[in-house]
Design a protein around this motif. Structure first.
Motif, PDB file in Angstrom:
ATOM      1  N   VAL A 108       0.828  -1.207   0.000  1.00 11.16           N
ATOM      2  CA  VAL A 108       0.000   0.000   0.000  1.00 11.16           C
ATOM      3  C   VAL A 108       0.863   1.257   0.000  1.00 11.16           C
ATOM      4  CG1 VAL A 108      -1.917  -1.139   1.167  1.00 11.16           C
ATOM      5  CG2 VAL A 108      -0.190   0.054   2.526  1.00 11.16           C
ATOM      6  N   ILE A 109       0.292   2.322  -0.571  1.00  7.86           N
ATOM      7  CA  ILE A 109       0.899   3.656  -0.554  1.00  7.86           C
ATOM      8  C   ILE A 109       0.186   4.456   0.522  1.00  7.86           C
ATOM      9  CG2 ILE A 109       1.438   5.711  -1.902  1.00  7.86           C
ATOM     10  CD1 ILE A 109       2.680   3.247  -3.111  1.00  7.86           C
ATOM     11  N   ARG A 110       0.926   4.890   1.535  1.00  5.07           N
ATOM     12  CA  ARG A 110       0.326   5.635   2.650  1.00  5.07           C
ATOM     13  C   ARG A 110       1.183   6.868   2.930  1.00  5.07           C
ATOM     14  NH1 ARG A 110      -2.729   3.276   6.589  1.00  5.07           N
ATOM     15  NH2 ARG A 110      -1.749   1.256   6.139  1.00  5.07           N
ATOM     16  N   CYS A 111       0.537   8.004   3.114  1.00  4.92           N
ATOM     17  CA  CYS A 111       1.268   9.228   3.429  1.00  4.92           C
ATOM     18  C   CYS A 111       1.821   9.179   4.840  1.00  4.92           C
ATOM     19  CB  CYS A 111       0.365  10.455   3.272  1.00  4.92           C
ATOM     20  SG  CYS A 111       0.009  10.898   1.570  1.00  4.92           S
ATOM     21  N   VAL A 112       2.907   9.895   5.061  1.00  2.00           N
ATOM     22  CA  VAL A 112       3.429  10.086   6.411  1.00  2.00           C
ATOM     23  C   VAL A 112       2.533  11.100   7.110  1.00  2.00           C
ATOM     24  CG1 VAL A 112       5.359  10.943   7.777  1.00  2.00           C
ATOM     25  CG2 VAL A 112       5.799   9.560   5.730  1.00  2.00           C
ATOM     26  N   GLY A 113       1.912  10.703   8.208  1.00  2.00           N
ATOM     27  CA  GLY A 113       1.019  11.618   8.917  1.00  2.00           C
ATOM     28  C   GLY A 113      -0.259  11.863   8.131  1.00  2.00           C
ATOM     29  N   GLU A 114      -0.706  13.116   8.126  1.00  2.00           N
ATOM     30  CA  GLU A 114      -1.955  13.484   7.463  1.00  2.00           C
ATOM     31  C   GLU A 114      -1.729  13.694   5.970  1.00  2.00           C
ATOM     32  OE1 GLU A 114      -5.010  13.639   8.641  1.00  2.00           O
ATOM     33  OE2 GLU A 114      -4.304  12.920  10.596  1.00  2.00           O
ATOM     34  N   ALA A 115      -2.463  12.952   5.153  1.00  2.97           N
ATOM     35  CA  ALA A 115      -2.290  13.044   3.703  1.00  2.97           C
ATOM     36  C   ALA A 115      -2.578  14.448   3.185  1.00  2.97           C
ATOM     37  CB  ALA A 115      -3.190  12.028   3.009  1.00  2.97           C
ATOM     38  N   ASP A 116      -3.613  15.102   3.713  1.00  8.43           N
ATOM     39  CA  ASP A 116      -3.938  16.455   3.255  1.00  8.43           C
ATOM     40  C   ASP A 116      -2.770  17.407   3.493  1.00  8.43           C
ATOM     41  OD1 ASP A 116      -6.737  16.274   2.310  1.00  8.43           O
ATOM     42  OD2 ASP A 116      -7.141  15.657   4.369  1.00  8.43           O
ATOM     43  N   GLU A 117      -2.079  17.249   4.613  1.00  8.69           N
ATOM     44  CA  GLU A 117      -0.937  18.109   4.904  1.00  8.69           C
ATOM     45  C   GLU A 117       0.207  17.850   3.929  1.00  8.69           C
ATOM     46  OE1 GLU A 117       0.252  17.748   8.949  1.00  8.69           O
ATOM     47  OE2 GLU A 117      -1.724  18.269   9.762  1.00  8.69           O
ATOM     48  N   LEU A 173      -7.174   3.978   1.306  1.00  8.59           N
ATOM     49  CA  LEU A 173      -8.398   4.735   1.064  1.00  8.59           C
ATOM     50  C   LEU A 173      -8.236   6.180   1.509  1.00  8.59           C
ATOM     51  CD1 LEU A 173     -11.286   4.689   0.064  1.00  8.59           C
ATOM     52  CD2 LEU A 173     -12.016   3.965   2.363  1.00  8.59           C
ATOM     53  N   SER A 174      -7.589   6.396   2.640  1.00  9.89           N
ATOM     54  CA  SER A 174      -7.412   7.773   3.134  1.00  9.89           C
ATOM     55  C   SER A 174      -6.513   8.575   2.198  1.00  9.89           C
ATOM     56  CB  SER A 174      -6.826   7.756   4.544  1.00  9.89           C
ATOM     57  OG  SER A 174      -5.553   7.122   4.560  1.00  9.89           O
ATOM     58  N   ALA A 234      -7.730  11.777  -0.155  1.00  9.66           N
ATOM     59  CA  ALA A 234      -7.003  13.046  -0.073  1.00  9.66           C
ATOM     60  C   ALA A 234      -6.563  13.519  -1.458  1.00  9.66           C
ATOM     61  CB  ALA A 234      -5.792  12.888   0.851  1.00  9.66           C
ATOM     62  N   VAL A 235      -6.207  12.579  -2.324  1.00  6.67           N
ATOM     63  CA  VAL A 235      -5.882  12.934  -3.711  1.00  6.67           C
ATOM     64  C   VAL A 235      -7.076  13.613  -4.373  1.00  6.67           C
ATOM     65  CG1 VAL A 235      -5.420  11.979  -6.008  1.00  6.67           C
ATOM     66  CG2 VAL A 235      -4.098  11.164  -4.042  1.00  6.67           C
ATOM     67  N   ILE A 236      -8.245  13.026  -4.225  1.00 10.28           N
ATOM     68  CA  ILE A 236      -9.451  13.589  -4.836  1.00 10.28           C
ATOM     69  C   ILE A 236      -9.748  14.982  -4.265  1.00 10.28           C
ATOM     70  CG2 ILE A 236     -11.911  13.245  -5.252  1.00 10.28           C
ATOM     71  CD1 ILE A 236     -10.011  11.232  -6.638  1.00 10.28           C
ATOM     72  N   ARG A 237      -9.597  15.122  -2.941  1.00 13.25           N
ATOM     73  CA  ARG A 237      -9.904  16.410  -2.302  1.00 13.25           C
ATOM     74  C   ARG A 237      -8.936  17.509  -2.730  1.00 13.25           C
ATOM     75  NH1 ARG A 237     -10.696  13.167   2.359  1.00 13.25           N
ATOM     76  NH2 ARG A 237      -8.600  13.665   3.104  1.00 13.25           N
ATOM     77  N   ASN A 238      -7.696  17.140  -3.018  1.00 12.49           N
ATOM     78  CA  ASN A 238      -6.652  18.144  -3.241  1.00 12.49           C
ATOM     79  C   ASN A 238      -6.233  18.289  -4.702  1.00 12.49           C
ATOM     80  OD1 ASN A 238      -5.524  19.034  -0.364  1.00 12.49           O
ATOM     81  ND2 ASN A 238      -5.986  16.849  -0.238  1.00 12.49           N
ATOM     82  N   ARG A 239      -6.932  17.625  -5.617  1.00 10.20           N
ATOM     83  CA  ARG A 239      -6.456  17.593  -7.002  1.00 10.20           C
ATOM     84  C   ARG A 239      -6.419  18.964  -7.661  1.00 10.20           C
ATOM     85  NH1 ARG A 239     -11.584  13.890  -8.772  1.00 10.20           N
ATOM     86  NH2 ARG A 239     -13.215  15.472  -8.591  1.00 10.20           N
ATOM     87  N   ASP A 240      -7.223  19.912  -7.187  1.00  9.74           N
ATOM     88  CA  ASP A 240      -7.187  21.237  -7.804  1.00  9.74           C
ATOM     89  C   ASP A 240      -5.864  21.946  -7.562  1.00  9.74           C
ATOM     90  OD1 ASP A 240      -7.801  21.424  -5.085  1.00  9.74           O
ATOM     91  OD2 ASP A 240      -8.794  23.363  -5.350  1.00  9.74           O
TER      92      ASP A 240
END
Length: 437
Positions: A147-156, A181-182, A186-192
């Motif tokens: 799996v690919i998982r961000c370090v800490g909060e993905a949005d950050e 999934l998280s 976050a990718v979808i939320r931040n794509r702009d």
């Protein structure tokens, strides 16, 4: 404790020398990032980056040969035993500007602070000189889980650098992993935020997807995420991919022209738009020019095939061989060879392809023979020079000379005239007499 198994022993030895000198001087030092990840994954390690508590100026004092690669970011390239290592001071980054670069870099003393700033857990591991793994974010477990998982909060992490979203897809494509999934949400939320990223940086990641082991998976994830909707880079709807495009993974990644040309054609991009589009994508000029040549060669040859609808070997030899020679001289031996290689893949990958292409395996074999038989591709390869032609013809120089030399080139390439000085001068005499008749 783990020993390096995926890297040349000479590189490991030189890297150990770098770590040892730093530690003997009272600093902490570790191998970090991609080299540790690849070792854990059992993948070949090519570069071994090092992180240290030593400031850049201290690193420069400790080693005789250094290149100040990026002092503002704390990076010095150390050269030792014919090996190069990027040595970077532990750091953390302050607020980011435009979702792409830190406003400032702050050097720190602890490796944990340095690992916290990295993008994904699998890249946030370090290893000391004794082989002890420092893995505060469970990167090894995520590698095992695929799996690919961000370090800490993905949005950050994506707020700091929006390109990390494309990197997540690149790693998923190259390693066959799945974003958590998280991370995906976050990718979808931040794509702009991709609007802030330079096309050059996007293209560099896109190339690694295109030339990787599973480009279709990367293209599918890019399409689903809509990350590149405003970037002018191509996206692919998997459910509507033509059969030709599905063969991307079957082509070699090198030279780049092979996959890039198939991608552009598979997406149905108009030929006239291709040069400008590749320039906007900032693909290297060599790759763009080679791709355009390959596509134009393909289109012109297919037009010849469709126009004549020749099927038998005799018909092809009689009506099409002159056109093949003209095309190969126009676009070059390399382009013609790549086209044949690409067509072999398209034909051999499925039994149904013969119904989709105006060419079959037997016809392609004839083209291979023609390609191999062409003895010259440039005027300079002729065994006669322009001044010798002038002397033989008894005529003054002019535009006619260039045209005649090209005619000689075609005659030799087609096998009509041997490439000897005597035969070529006899042909010059014949052509001059014919023109004066």
């Amino acid at each position: 404790m783990k020993q390096w198994s995926q890297v040349d022993a000479r590189v490991v030895s030189a890297g150990e020398e770098v770590l040892r000198r730093l530690e003997d001087a009272g600093h902490k030092a570790y191998w970090v990032g991609g080299c540790v990840r690849d070792e854990v994954m059992g993948r070949p390690v090519h570069d071994m980056d090092i992180a240290t508590s030593a400031r850049p100026e201290m690193v420069i004092q400790l080693f005789e040969r250094c290149i100040p690669t990026g002092l503002q970011h704390g990076t010095v390239t150390v050269l030792i035993n014919k090996q190069a290592f990027e040595v970077t001071t532990f750091r953390k980054e302050t607020e980011y500007e435009d979702h792409r670069r830190p406003a400032a870099v702050e050097f720190v003393d602890a490796v944990l602070e340095d690992l916290k700033r990295r993008d994904f857990t699998m890249n946030a591991m370090a290893m000391d000189i004794d082989g002890n793994l420092i893995d505060p974010f469970c990167g090894r477990e995520d590698i095992k889980a695929g799996v690919i998982r961000c370090v800490g909060e993905a949005d950050e992490r994506f707020e700091e650098d929006a390109l990390r979203m494309v990197r997540a897809i690149r790693f998923a494509s190259v390693f066959g992993f799945t974003p958590t999934l998280s991370t995906w949400r976050a990718v979808i939320r931040n794509r702009d935020k991709m609007d802030y990223i330079a096309i050059e940086r996007i293209r560099a990641e896109f190339e690694k997807i295109l030339y990787g082991p599973d480009p279709l998976r990367g293209l599918e994830l890019l399409s689903r995420s809509q990350l590149l909707e405003n970037s002018k880079l191509p996206t692919v709807q998997v459910q509507t991919q033509p059969d030709m495009l599905r063969k991307l993974p079957l082509l070699p990644a090198v030279p780049a022209d092979l996959r890039l040309s198939l991608l552009v054609q598979g997406l149905g991009i108009e030929t006239e738009s291709i040069p400008g589009l590749l320039k906007k994508w900032t693909f290297p000029n060599r790759d763009a020019e080679g791709t355009v040549s390959l596509i134009r060669f393909d289109q012109e040859w297919m037009e010849q095939l469709r126009a004549r609808n020749s099927r038998s070997a005799e018909e092809i030899e009689k009506s099409l061989r002159p056109h093949w020679v003209v095309l190969e001289l126009a676009y070059g031996q390399g382009t013609a060879g790549l086209w044949i290689s690409r067509m072999q893949t398209l034909l051999e990958s499925t039994n149904r392809t013969d119904h989709l292409l105006p060419i079959n395996r037997e016809q392609l074999k004839i083209l291979e023979d023609w390609h191999t038989a062409i003895p010259v591709h440039h005027v300079r390869e002729l065994k006669v020079k322009g001044n010798e032609v002038l002397e033989e013809s008894g005529r003054p120089g002019g535009p006619w000379l260039g045209s005649l030399m090209k005619q000689l080139l075609y005659s030799v390439a087609a096998g009509d005239v041997p490439n000897t000085k005597e035969d070529l001068l006899n042909e010059v005499k014949r052509m001059v007499n014919l023109s004066e008749a």
